[in-house]
Design a protein around this motif. Sequence first.
Motif: not given
Length: 142
Positions: A22-23, A26-28, A30-31, A49
Motif C-alpha cells: 500500500a505505501i 501505491l501511495e509513494a 501516486l502522491k 510516511v
Amino acid sequence: MNATSADTAGALTFVWLGMVLAISFLEAPLKFRAPGVTIPIGLGIGRLVFRALNLVESVLAVALIVAVAVGDAPARVTALTATAAAVLLIQLAAVRPRLNRRSDRVLAGEDLPRSRGHLAYVALEILKTAALIALGICLLTT
C-alpha cells in the motif's frame, strides 16, 4: 511448526506485506501525481510516511521473528523470515540515511539530479515483498 505460532506469523506476515504494498507501491508513486504536489512537498510527505512505515515494519519484524523462533519453524520459514528482516535492516541502516541526507539537500533548495538511492530502495522493496509473499505461502501450507 505449532498452529498458534504459524497463525500468528502468518497474520504478521500478511499485515507487513499489505503495508509495504500500500505505501511503497501505491501511495509513494501516486502522491507525486496529485495536483499541486511539488518535489519538496512530496519528499516531506514521503519522509513522514516512510518513517512511520519503517517503525511499524520494525515492530512487525521483531514480532514475526519471535513467533517463528518459539514455533519450531521449518528451515524455509526461518530463512524467509531472516531474508525479510535483513532486507529491512539494510534499508534502515544503509539506504534510508543516504536518502534522508539527499532529501535534506533538496528541501534546503538544492537542485539535484534524480536519485539512484531511490532505485536501490525500490529494488530492496521488491526483494522484501517477494520474501514476504513466499513466507506467507509457506506459513499457509505449513
